[in-house]
Design a protein around this motif. Structure first.
Motif, PDB file in Angstrom:
ATOM      1  N   MET A   1       0.844  -1.196   0.000  1.00 25.40           N
ATOM      2  CA  MET A   1       0.000   0.000   0.000  1.00 25.40           C
ATOM      3  C   MET A   1       0.891   1.263   0.000  1.00 25.40           C
ATOM      4  SD  MET A   1      -2.957   0.924   2.745  1.00 25.40           S
ATOM      5  CE  MET A   1      -2.047   2.024   3.793  1.00 25.40           C
ATOM      6  N   VAL A   2       0.487   2.186  -0.818  1.00 25.47           N
ATOM      7  CA  VAL A   2       1.243   3.450  -0.857  1.00 25.47           C
ATOM      8  C   VAL A   2       0.942   4.250   0.396  1.00 25.47           C
ATOM      9  CG1 VAL A   2       1.494   5.631  -2.102  1.00 25.47           C
ATOM     10  CG2 VAL A   2       1.138   3.516  -3.380  1.00 25.47           C
ATOM     11  N   THR A   3       1.955   4.789   0.998  1.00 30.26           N
ATOM     12  CA  THR A   3       1.720   5.689   2.130  1.00 30.26           C
ATOM     13  C   THR A   3       2.133   7.094   1.710  1.00 30.26           C
ATOM     14  OG1 THR A   3       3.899   5.274   3.030  1.00 30.26           O
ATOM     15  CG2 THR A   3       2.120   3.876   3.854  1.00 30.26           C
ATOM     16  N   ILE A   4       1.690   8.062   2.456  1.00 29.21           N
ATOM     17  CA  ILE A   4       2.027   9.447   2.119  1.00 29.21           C
ATOM     18  C   ILE A   4       2.842  10.060   3.243  1.00 29.21           C
ATOM     19  CG2 ILE A   4       0.035   9.873   0.627  1.00 29.21           C
ATOM     20  CD1 ILE A   4      -1.216  11.294   3.148  1.00 29.21           C
ATOM     21  N   ASN A   5       3.428  11.182   2.954  1.00 25.68           N
ATOM     22  CA  ASN A   5       4.096  11.945   4.008  1.00 25.68           C
ATOM     23  C   ASN A   5       3.003  12.657   4.803  1.00 25.68           C
ATOM     24  OD1 ASN A   5       5.425  13.756   5.621  1.00 25.68           O
ATOM     25  ND2 ASN A   5       6.739  14.573   3.998  1.00 25.68           N
ATOM     26  N   GLU A   6       2.635  12.048   5.922  1.00 26.87           N
ATOM     27  CA  GLU A   6       1.484  12.542   6.689  1.00 26.87           C
ATOM     28  C   GLU A   6       1.748  13.922   7.310  1.00 26.87           C
ATOM     29  OE1 GLU A   6      -1.301  10.222   8.249  1.00 26.87           O
ATOM     30  OE2 GLU A   6      -0.976   8.763   6.641  1.00 26.87           O
ATOM     31  N   ASN A   7       3.018  14.313   7.310  1.00 30.14           N
ATOM     32  CA  ASN A   7       3.314  15.646   7.854  1.00 30.14           C
ATOM     33  C   ASN A   7       2.590  16.728   7.058  1.00 30.14           C
ATOM     34  OD1 ASN A   7       5.187  14.812   9.897  1.00 30.14           O
ATOM     35  ND2 ASN A   7       6.576  14.284   8.209  1.00 30.14           N
ATOM     36  N   TYR A   8       2.355  16.466   5.775  1.00 31.52           N
ATOM     37  CA  TYR A   8       1.655  17.448   4.946  1.00 31.52           C
ATOM     38  C   TYR A   8       0.238  17.700   5.471  1.00 31.52           C
ATOM     39  CZ  TYR A   8       5.159  17.871   1.253  1.00 31.52           C
ATOM     40  OH  TYR A   8       6.304  18.157   0.554  1.00 31.52           O
ATOM     41  N   LEU A   9      -0.320  16.691   6.159  1.00 33.87           N
ATOM     42  CA  LEU A   9      -1.685  16.846   6.658  1.00 33.87           C
ATOM     43  C   LEU A   9      -1.736  17.796   7.858  1.00 33.87           C
ATOM     44  CD1 LEU A   9      -2.818  13.104   6.353  1.00 33.87           C
ATOM     45  CD2 LEU A   9      -2.957  14.940   4.653  1.00 33.87           C
ATOM     46  N   LYS A  10      -0.552  18.072   8.421  1.00 33.73           N
ATOM     47  CA  LYS A  10      -0.521  18.996   9.565  1.00 33.73           C
ATOM     48  C   LYS A  10      -0.558  20.453   9.106  1.00 33.73           C
ATOM     49  CE  LYS A  10       2.878  16.173  12.030  1.00 33.73           C
ATOM     50  NZ  LYS A  10       4.335  16.185  12.258  1.00 33.73           N
TER      51      LYS A  10
END
Ligand code: MLT
Length: 411
Positions: A1-10
């Motif tokens: 599964m592809v994950t994203i840089n969740e920091n962008y969601l902050k």
């Protein structure tokens, strides 16, 4: 599964300037006859200096002949440009910067973000408030912060408030921080720092093993001979500071793209093994791997900034924008507004009238005067109640904007 840089969601909302553009576009669509004047983003409007255009035209000719054609250039920039930069921008001020310590790039915004590639993830970070949003957002993206609170302040960052009370120069932190972002002349407030002020930062950085990231993108607008243009005019700075510079604002290269970053070879940081590591080596390695340099044509254009004609032409350009800034200051002060900056910088920092919030003042100016500025709160919580007006526009537009603001607002 592809994950994203969740920091962008902050990240809070959009990046400030696209967000302003979105609001202005919506207004323009709803009001197609409004003649909007943009004094928001600090984007230049006046033509490129003739010396730069001539040099770029010649460079295009060079590309048309096998004997002078250029393919990939040095990732660090051509030596003929780096030598001119070292001589004119630094060593004329006794900064002791060698051409090999200068890295030519496509923008100081890019470099301010990219520099985080060579720094660790556990550094403690100080920024001023208000601040150029790139310093904060790039650290959020890199996972160097926690979440933002309701005021938009990110957990883990040390915010150093700047206001009229401290001449828009931050107090030295009481504790230890590893990275310190300083920008002088300041975006957004237009304030400058004296040598004595910068010396306190350099002394602090040296005492605490900190690194100063010094953004000098607006240095060409300094009119006061006592104000330093480079952090390297300050004793000890070679051992604790990286400086970012740009051709965007002095020579009108916002669309042409050319900038530079200085990483002195004497600047070392300890690795986890205890070994002293030259940041120059890491940045050089980063640039060689991730960057192919600025185009030959653009670098020839930048080189022409240092010719006698180029120097005279950029001087005229800078004076032109500074006169705009003076007009903005004079007209708004006469109308009863409190204004700061705009003397050694192309930005005027205005206190909003009648206690209006920054975004309310933005809407009011857009709707009643069809003038766009930048809400101070977009630069941080302490920018609330302020508004930035850019001097980058034609004389006609600046005068018309001032006529409309002063006529339309009951101040
Ligand atoms: C600004 O308006 O603050 C500047 O244009 C931003 C930049 O130079 O990236």
């Amino acid at each position: 599964m592809v994950t994203i840089n969740e920091n962008y969601l902050k990240l809070k909302a959009g990046y400030l300037f696209p967000e302003i553009a979105r609001r202005v576009n919506a207004f323009a669509e709803a009001n197609p006859n409004a003649a909007i004047i943009k004094l928001g983003i600090g984007d230049v409007t006046e033509p490129l200096p003739q010396a730069c255009r001539d040099a770029m035209a010649q460079a295009i000719q060079d590309m048309g002949d096998r004997s002078s054609f250029k393919g990939y250039g040095p990732e660090q920039g051509y030596l003929w440009l780096r030598e001119k930069i070292a001589e004119h921008d630094f060593n004329a001020r006794n900064c002791g910067i060698d051409a090999s310590e200068i890295f030519v790039s496509d923008g100081s915004k890019c470099d301010c973000g990219n520099i985080l590639d060579i720094l660790g993830k556990d550094n403690t970070i100080a920024v001023t408030d208000p601040v150029y949003p790139v310093y904060v957002d790039t650290n959020v993206m890199a996972g160097h912060t926690g979440e933002a609170d309701e005021n938009g302040k990110y957990e883990g960052l040390t915010y150093l408030p700047i206001s009229a009370d401290n001449d828009f120069t931050a107090a030295i932190p009481s504790g230890k921080v590893d990275l310190i972002y300083l920008c002088f002349p300041n975006n957004p407030t237009g304030a400058v720092a004296t040598k004595a002020h910068l010396q306190t930062w350099v002394d602090y950085a040296k005492a605490n093993g900190s690194l100063i990231l010094f953004d000098a993108a607006y240095e060409a607008f300094i009119t006061d001979p006592e104000i330093p243009h480079s952090i390297y005019e300050i004793e000890g700075a070679r051992d604790c500071a990286i400086e970012f510079r740009s051709f965007s604002k002095n020579a009108g290269f916002t669309g042409t793209r050319c900038a530079l970053t200085v990483v002195p070879k004497s600047l070392t940081v300890k690795a986890s093994t205890g070994e002293d590591v030259q940041l120059w080596k890491l940045w050089n390695r980063r640039q060689c791997t991730k960057f192919n340099g600025v185009s030959y044509i653009v670098q020839r254009g930048a080189e022409a900034v240092y010719s006698a004609e180029g120097q005279a032409q950029i001087k005229a350009l800078i004076s032109f924008y500074l006169e705009n800034a003076q007009i903005i200051r004079d007209r708004l002060s006469a109308a009863g507004l409190k204004v700061y900056g705009g003397i050694n910088a192309p930005y005027v920092w205005v206190q909003t009238p009648a206690g209006l919030s920054s975004w309310d003042f933005f809407d009011k100016l857009l709707e009643s005067a069809n003038v766009v500025g930048t809400p101070g709160s977009g630069f941080g919580a302490a920018g609330e109640g302020y508004f930035r007006i850019s001097a980058f526009n034609s004389r006609e537009n600046v005068e018309e904007a001032m006529n409309r603001i002063t006529a339309n607002l009951k101040l």
